[in-house]
Design a protein around this motif. Sequence first.
Motif, short mmCIF file in Angstrom:
data_model
loop_
_atom_site.label_atom_id
_atom_site.label_comp_id
_atom_site.label_asym_id
_atom_site.label_seq_id
_atom_site.Cartn_x
_atom_site.Cartn_y
_atom_site.Cartn_z
N GLY A 1 4.40 -3.42 -2.35
CA GLY A 1 4.64 -1.97 -2.68
C GLY A 1 4.54 -1.02 -2.41
O GLY A 1 4.13 0.32 -2.60
N VAL A 2 4.59 -0.77 -0.83
CA VAL A 2 4.71 0.20 -0.39
C VAL A 2 6.38 0.83 0.42
O VAL A 2 6.06 2.03 0.79
CB VAL A 2 4.68 -0.35 1.28
N THR A 3 7.20 -0.14 -0.18
CA THR A 3 8.76 0.51 0.48
C THR A 3 8.72 1.43 -0.57
O THR A 3 9.48 2.49 0.53
CB THR A 3 9.51 -0.24 -0.25
N GLY A 4 8.62 1.44 -1.27
CA GLY A 4 8.53 2.79 -2.33
C GLY A 4 7.98 3.90 -1.60
O GLY A 4 8.85 5.41 -1.72
N PRO A 5 6.62 4.47 -2.21
CA PRO A 5 6.35 5.22 -1.06
C PRO A 5 6.80 5.52 0.72
O PRO A 5 6.84 6.22 0.88
CB PRO A 5 4.95 4.88 -0.65
N VAL A 6 7.03 4.40 0.82
CA VAL A 6 7.61 4.66 2.47
C VAL A 6 8.99 5.89 2.16
O VAL A 6 9.65 6.43 3.11
CB VAL A 6 8.06 3.14 3.36
N GLN A 7 9.89 5.10 1.46
CA GLN A 7 10.83 5.94 1.11
C GLN A 7 11.04 7.09 1.23
O GLN A 7 11.49 7.89 0.98
CB GLN A 7 12.32 4.86 0.68
N ARG A 8 9.99 7.56 -0.04
CA ARG A 8 10.00 8.76 -0.33
C ARG A 8 9.22 9.72 1.05
O ARG A 8 9.50 11.01 0.84
CB ARG A 8 8.48 9.15 -1.55
N LEU A 9 8.51 9.18 1.81
CA LEU A 9 7.81 9.89 3.02
C LEU A 9 9.08 10.33 3.50
O LEU A 9 9.57 11.34 4.32
CB LEU A 9 6.57 9.08 3.66
N SER B 1 -7.78 3.65 2.84
CA SER B 1 -8.95 4.00 1.71
C SER B 1 -7.48 5.69 1.15
O SER B 1 -8.12 5.75 -0.12
CB SER B 1 -10.07 4.55 2.42
N VAL B 2 -6.74 5.69 2.21
CA VAL B 2 -6.12 7.09 1.48
C VAL B 2 -4.92 6.37 0.85
O VAL B 2 -3.87 5.55 1.48
CB VAL B 2 -6.12 8.17 1.81
N PRO B 3 -4.37 6.59 -0.46
CA PRO B 3 -3.78 5.61 -1.32
C PRO B 3 -1.75 6.12 -0.58
O PRO B 3 -1.49 7.83 -0.57
CB PRO B 3 -3.59 6.18 -3.01
N LEU B 4 -1.12 5.66 -0.29
CA LEU B 4 0.06 6.12 0.23
C LEU B 4 0.90 6.77 -0.96
O LEU B 4 1.80 7.72 -0.29
CB LEU B 4 0.30 4.88 0.65
N GLU B 5 0.49 6.23 -1.82
CA GLU B 5 1.69 6.86 -3.00
C GLU B 5 0.43 8.47 -3.42
O GLU B 5 1.78 9.70 -3.42
CB GLU B 5 1.00 6.58 -4.92
#
Length: 420
Positions: free
Chosen positions: A387-395, A411-415
Motif C-alpha cells: 500500500g505504499v506505491t500510491g502515497p510515494v507517487q503522490r509525494l 507512527s505517522v501515516p504515509l497517506e
Amino acid sequence: MVDAHRTFVIVGGGLAGAKAAETLRAEGFTGRVILVGDERDHPYERPPLSKGYLAGTAERDSAFVHEPAWYAGAAVELHLGQPAVRLDRGARTVELGDGTRIHYDKLLLATGAEPRRLNVPGTELAGVHHLRRLAHADRLRGTLAGLGRDNGHLVVAGAGWIGLEVAAVARSWGAEVTVIEPNPTPLHSVLGPELGAVLADLHREHGVRLYFGTSLTEIVGQDSQVLAVRTGDGEEHPAHAVLAAVGAAPRVSLARAAGLELAGEPVGGIAVDASLRTSDPDIHAAGDVAALHHPLFGTRLRVEHWANALNGGPAAARAMLGQEVSYGRVPYFFSDQYGTSMEYSGWAPPGSYDQVVVRGDLGKREFTAFWLSEGRVLAGLGMNAEGVTGPVQRLVRSGRETDPEKLADPSVPLEELAGK
C-alpha cells in the motif's frame, strides 16, 4: 464497419503497441488499425519473461496482452513476423521486409529496445543468452531447467533488474549462479549504495556468488559450448551458460533513417513532446523507445519499464485521435526476487539526491526508502511494504518539502504526508 478512408499504423508488437490499438477502438476510432510486429508471436508483456514464465510457475500464454481472437474481433489487422524496414514521411508509407507498403494517416512507433551485446571474445558460443523476447525466454527456461538438473553454473553479466531477477529464478531451478558487475553494488545507478547493499545480501543468502568492481572480459568454450568466463581482475569462473544483462538500446534505426529528431546520449530514443508526438506531427512514439521531456523532473527521460508501455501506448493513441494529452506519469517498476516484493516509483539518479530516509526495518527487508533532494521526495522503494506505491507517487508528484523525521516515523501515516 471499418472506414477505410483513415488508417492508423502501429509499428511494434509489444505492450505499448497492443494497448494503443485497444485504446483506438475503445475511443471509437472506426478507421483501419494496422499493427506491424517483427516477431511471429502475438503482442505480449515482458515481465513474465524474467518472472513467472521463466520460473515455470506461469504458462506461456499468460504473457500475451490479448487472446489471439481479439484482434480479428476488434478489426485490428496484424502483420506479424514482418519488420518495418523503411519509413517514407513524404508519401506517408511504411515498407515491410517483404516489400509491402502500407499507407498511414497517423503512425505510432513503439519499436521498443534491444539487448546490448557483450563486446568480448566468446559471445558466439551456444550457451550465451540474452533476455528481451519471448523466444529468448523459451530458450533460457530450458537452459535453466537443465542447469538445475545437472548442478550447472549460470554466469550473469550485470546486476540490474533483469540480471537479478534471472539470478533468483535460476536459483529456484537449482542452478549455481555467479553475478559479475562493474559497479560496487547491484542496481547502483538506481538504488545507490545504501539500498543496493540490501539486495546484495538477499542474493548472497540464497547462494548467489557476487563479484563487484570487475567486468566479464572473455567467455571460454570448446566445441561451441561455454566452459568458463574470465574477468578483468584476472579471475576465472566456471560457467555452463552466460546471460548478458548489460542493458538495452532503443530501436531507433527506422526513425533515424526517416530524419526524426532523436534524444542525445545517454538517454537516446525518439524525442517526443508531452503528447508523445515526434518532430513529425503525424508520428507519435511510445514505450521503451520514446524519450519524453518529463514535466516533474525537468529533463528528458526514457523509461524502459512495463508501466510506461501500459500507460504510454493509450496516451499516444488518444493524442493520435486529436485529444489533449499531457503524459507525465511517475516512473514505476516492480520486481519479485525470492518472494521479496519491491515497488519503485520516481527517478533519483546518482548526484540528484542529498539524503536517503528509511521507514521500517532494513534488516527484515520490510521498509520504504525515500530519496530526497532539499526535502523533496524524488523516488521511493517499498520492499515487502503493502500500500505504499500510491502515497510515494503522490509525494513525488507534489514536489513539496517533507519532514524527513516524519517520513522515517512509522507512527505517522504515509497517506497523511502524501495528501490527496
